[in-house]
Design an enzyme around this catalytic site. Sequence first.
Site, PDB file in Angstrom:
ATOM      1  N   TYR A 144      -2.782  -1.273  -8.066  1.00 43.79           N
ATOM      2  CA  TYR A 144      -2.640  -0.039  -7.301  1.00 43.79           C
ATOM      3  C   TYR A 144      -2.355   1.145  -8.231  1.00 43.79           C
ATOM      4  O   TYR A 144      -1.241   1.268  -8.762  1.00 43.79           O
ATOM      5  CB  TYR A 144      -1.486  -0.166  -6.283  1.00 43.79           C
ATOM      6  CG  TYR A 144      -1.755  -1.088  -5.109  1.00 43.79           C
ATOM      7  CD1 TYR A 144      -3.009  -1.660  -4.901  1.00 43.79           C
ATOM      8  CD2 TYR A 144      -0.754  -1.381  -4.192  1.00 43.79           C
ATOM      9  CE1 TYR A 144      -3.255  -2.493  -3.821  1.00 43.79           C
ATOM     10  CE2 TYR A 144      -0.983  -2.206  -3.100  1.00 43.79           C
ATOM     11  CZ  TYR A 144      -2.237  -2.759  -2.928  1.00 43.79           C
ATOM     12  OH  TYR A 144      -2.479  -3.582  -1.851  1.00 43.79           O
ATOM     13  N   LYS A 175      -6.561  -7.370  -6.208  1.00 45.29           N
ATOM     14  CA  LYS A 175      -6.518  -6.858  -4.839  1.00 45.29           C
ATOM     15  C   LYS A 175      -6.418  -5.343  -4.915  1.00 45.29           C
ATOM     16  O   LYS A 175      -5.500  -4.807  -5.544  1.00 45.29           O
ATOM     17  CB  LYS A 175      -5.296  -7.457  -4.147  1.00 45.29           C
ATOM     18  CG  LYS A 175      -5.114  -6.973  -2.745  1.00 45.29           C
ATOM     19  CD  LYS A 175      -3.945  -7.660  -2.069  1.00 45.29           C
ATOM     20  CE  LYS A 175      -3.713  -6.962  -0.757  1.00 45.29           C
ATOM     21  NZ  LYS A 175      -2.577  -7.418  -0.023  1.00 45.29           N
TER      22      LYS A 175
HETATM   23  P1  FBP Z   1      -1.627  -4.606   4.659  1.00 48.81           P
HETATM   24  O1  FBP Z   1      -2.998  -5.169   4.985  1.00 48.81           O
HETATM   25  O2  FBP Z   1      -0.701  -4.702   5.825  1.00 48.81           O
HETATM   26  O3  FBP Z   1      -1.719  -3.218   4.081  1.00 48.81           O
HETATM   27  O4  FBP Z   1      -1.013  -5.540   3.545  1.00 48.81           O
HETATM   28  C1  FBP Z   1      -1.539  -5.564   2.268  1.00 48.81           C
HETATM   29  C2  FBP Z   1      -0.514  -5.165   1.227  1.00 48.81           C
HETATM   30  O5  FBP Z   1      -1.071  -5.230  -0.065  1.00 48.81           O
HETATM   31  C3  FBP Z   1       0.750  -5.991   1.279  1.00 48.81           C
HETATM   32  O6  FBP Z   1       0.667  -7.149   0.521  1.00 48.81           O
HETATM   33  C4  FBP Z   1       1.791  -5.021   0.791  1.00 48.81           C
HETATM   34  O7  FBP Z   1       3.004  -5.181   1.399  1.00 48.81           O
HETATM   35  C5  FBP Z   1       1.264  -3.695   1.206  1.00 48.81           C
HETATM   36  O8  FBP Z   1      -0.112  -3.819   1.420  1.00 48.81           O
HETATM   37  C6  FBP Z   1       1.568  -2.659   0.166  1.00 48.81           C
HETATM   38  O9  FBP Z   1       0.992  -1.463   0.549  1.00 48.81           O
HETATM   39  P2  FBP Z   1       1.432  -0.064  -0.028  1.00 48.81           P
HETATM   40  O10 FBP Z   1       2.074  -0.280  -1.362  1.00 48.81           O
HETATM   41  O11 FBP Z   1       0.146   0.695  -0.092  1.00 48.81           O
HETATM   42  O12 FBP Z   1       2.349   0.502   0.978  1.00 48.81           O
END
Ligand code: FBP
Length: 269
Positions: A144, A175
């Site tokens: 991310y 991911k």
């Molecule tokens: P969601 O499909 O509910 O977004 O979950 C995916 C995920 O990667 C989770 O593993 C994690 O908790 C969340 O999204 C983190 O999202 P962000 O950091 O964007 O809030």
Amino acid sequence: MKKHDIQGILTNKKALFLAMDQGLEHGPKDFTVKTINPEYVLDIAVKGKFNGMILQKGIAQKYFENYRKGVPLILKINGKTGIADVDPYASQTCSVKQAVKMGAVAVGYTLYIGSPREAEMIKEFAKIEEEANDYGIRTIMWAYPRGRFIKNDIDTDTLAYAARTALELGADFVKMKYNFDLPGYKWVVKCAGRTHVLIAGGEKGTEEKLLTEASEAMKAGCTGMAIGRNVWQHNNPLEITAAVKKVIFENASPAAALKSFKASVEKRK
Ligand code: FBP
């Protein structure tokens, strides 16, 4: 040690994982009185025949035993709360050794690409990747781009850089968010090379959006999705799961999957 057969996690080289670590990442606001019970979500993982259930250690320790035979465990081994507005960094929450003891087939680690604290996370992930290799389990990097140096976290070039970072650091899966730039995302997937790309779900949206996202992801060459809220916040979690699976595993169009979703919801009434 021989690596855990990746095909054991995949179905015909594709995958759909269910994530429930949002209680740590976002807090209880993502849940209702019904969904806050981890068993509610674990039931969906088993009944929906997901390729893996993504959990933090605490929930795995306290709730996973009864579900172990129904769905493979993917342990998320770093995380943070969403409270403090600081440079993004997610601390390690569990060792690879402990994850293996708990029966995990893979470990997940969030690396905030471009964060001022990126170096710490790269170092931590490098160690985790080596340990996972020694134990023969797989790694999934939540790649991310985030922090004050990232202007747009879903810009195609930025996502391509994140994908390449995951490959170069040895992740088996990466991911990432999808940005609805299908031609651009083909490049993102190319940059990931032999690292399998999974699309993250994000906040719950419409069924159309989710199915279109799944379809475009597969067209871009992704391996599948790892989603949470779009499934377990849905009033019909198993029906939406079946629709997403139609797109991922059967190559159904979003329109065809939506039609069968609506028909199955109607039938249940
Ligand atoms: P969601 O499909 O509910 O977004 O979950 C995916 C995920 O990667 C989770 O593993 C994690 O908790 C969340 O999204 C983190 O999202 P962000 O950091 O964007 O809030």
